[in-house]
Write a protein that holds these residues in place. Structure first.
Motif, short mmCIF file in Angstrom:
data_model
loop_
_atom_site.label_atom_id
_atom_site.label_comp_id
_atom_site.label_asym_id
_atom_site.label_seq_id
_atom_site.Cartn_x
_atom_site.Cartn_y
_atom_site.Cartn_z
N VAL A 1 83.02 58.83 38.13
CA VAL A 1 82.92 57.69 37.46
C VAL A 1 84.52 56.95 37.33
O VAL A 1 85.13 57.78 36.32
N THR A 2 86.11 56.82 38.30
CA THR A 2 87.20 56.06 38.24
C THR A 2 87.52 55.34 37.46
O THR A 2 87.00 53.95 39.12
N PRO A 3 87.07 53.81 36.88
CA PRO A 3 87.16 52.78 36.65
C PRO A 3 88.35 52.30 36.49
O PRO A 3 88.53 50.82 36.43
N GLU A 4 89.61 52.69 36.58
CA GLU A 4 90.81 52.28 36.17
C GLU A 4 91.15 50.94 37.32
O GLU A 4 91.12 51.26 38.75
N TYR B 1 83.64 58.50 33.70
CA TYR B 1 82.48 59.00 33.25
C TYR B 1 81.96 59.72 34.69
O TYR B 1 81.84 59.80 35.72
N PHE C 1 84.53 60.38 30.03
CA PHE C 1 86.34 61.05 29.65
C PHE C 1 87.30 60.07 28.62
O PHE C 1 86.56 58.95 28.38
N CYS D 1 89.13 57.21 29.39
CA CYS D 1 88.17 55.96 30.50
C CYS D 1 87.73 57.42 31.31
O CYS D 1 88.21 57.84 31.70
#
Ligand SMILES: C[S@@+](CC[C@H](N)C(=O)[O-])C[C@H]1O[C@@H](n2cnc3c(N)ncnc32)[C@H](O)[C@@H]1O
Length: 286
Positions: free
Chosen positions: A145-148, A130, A125, A128
């Motif tokens: 995945v939400t990496p924030e 995935y 995305f 960020c």
């Protein structure tokens, strides 16, 4: 094709007040699910399980079935407080200006090694985030995945695999190596009896993580759900993770906010599976 069974499951929402209908509460979700699936032979069955002393770590399940299920094992993992360095893999542009794509994220994160035989369809995305779906024979797996920073989250699910060929503790260890969460839960759903599920029917134990809670819940159709939640042990180093891109949610209360543990965690991961099951109360039925 007639509908055989339905399962809806989730942990806690990080931003509950941002959820649209029918996700404003579990009761509202159950009412909506019952409108579609309540007519199956078992009726709609809803459970909220977890330790009442830890309201931020509840697990919600809705299940309805027409028939007893075929033997099957399903693993669902929810991970929060991802390791800073591991989360940064899922940003398209790094601090030094290099750009990356989904294929590289799959490789650099170690996702490609979780079940190496899997054929992976991955997606990145902007800026960020995935997602991937993967298959191998009758097995299916998915990751989001939400990496924030502040609300980092990763989910892992796999089902339809040969439970005798894949060891529970080893698989979970590989998933944790990809994300290094400060907190995570595992929900294993078994149909066909604990015996055929071998390692998957046992308690998971971890050196670096303390098990906060373990609950077993029987499901209609001969199912068994085993839920455990874990927090990184106190002595693991605390660090931050990459910055938020969802500024609209920055001021909200986060149910799952937790300290993030840095690189040390992956090195310390060392798992054992215990022979004996530990049973605890704490099943809530809504
Ligand atoms: C990987 S998606 C997964 C969303 C999905 N609902 C889930 O969790 O199953 C979430 C990540 O992608 C990012 N993102 C970027 N554009 C997005 C979009 N249009 N929709 C959803 N997520 C987006 C978010 O900021 C977040 O880091």
């Amino acid at each position: 094709m007639p509908l055989a069974a339905v399962k809806y499951s989730r942990g806690m929402f990080i931003f509950p007040s941002a959820q649209p209908a029918p996700h404003r509460s579990f009761s509202e979700e159950v009412a909506a699910l019952n409108r579609y699936f309540g007519g199956l032979k078992s009726g709609g069955n809803a459970y909220v399980i977890g330790d009442p002393a830890r309201p931020g770590q509840k697990w919600h399940i809705y299940y309805a079935t027409e028939y007893p299920e075929q033997p099957m094992v399903n693993l669902e993992m929810c991970m929060t407080g991802l390791d800073k360095k591991k989360a940064s893999v899922f940003f398209k542009t790094s601090a030094d200006g290099n750009t990356t794509c989904a294929k590289e994220m799959t490789k650099r994160s170690g996702i490609s090694e979780i079940i190496p035989e899997m054929e992976i369809c991955d997606f990145d995305f902007e800026p960020c985030g995935y997602s991937m779906n993967a298959i191998h024979d009758s097995a299916f797996s998915t990751i989001h995945v939400t990496p924030e920073d502040g609300f980092s989250y990763a989910s892992y699910e796999v089902m339809g695999f040969d439970a005798t060929a894949l060891a529970y503790g080893e698989l979970v260890k590989r998933v944790l190596r990809s994300f290094g969460p400060s907190e995570f839960s595992v929900a294993v759903t078994i149909f066909g009896g604990r015996g055929q599920a071998v390692t998957w029917g046992k308690k998971l134990d971890a050196d670096v993580y303390d098990c906060n809670n373990m609950v077993e819940q029987e499901l209609p159709g001969g199912g068994l759900l085993i839920y455990q939640s874990f927090s990184a042990a106190e002595d693991v180093v605390v660090a931050g993770s990459p910055k938020s891109v969802l500024h609209c949610f920055e001021r909200e209360n986060m149910e799952n906010a937790a300290p993030v543990k840095d690189g040390k965690l992956a090195n310390l991961l060392c798992w054992e599976e215990e022979d004996a099951m530990e049973e605890k109360d704490g099943v809530l039925v809504e």
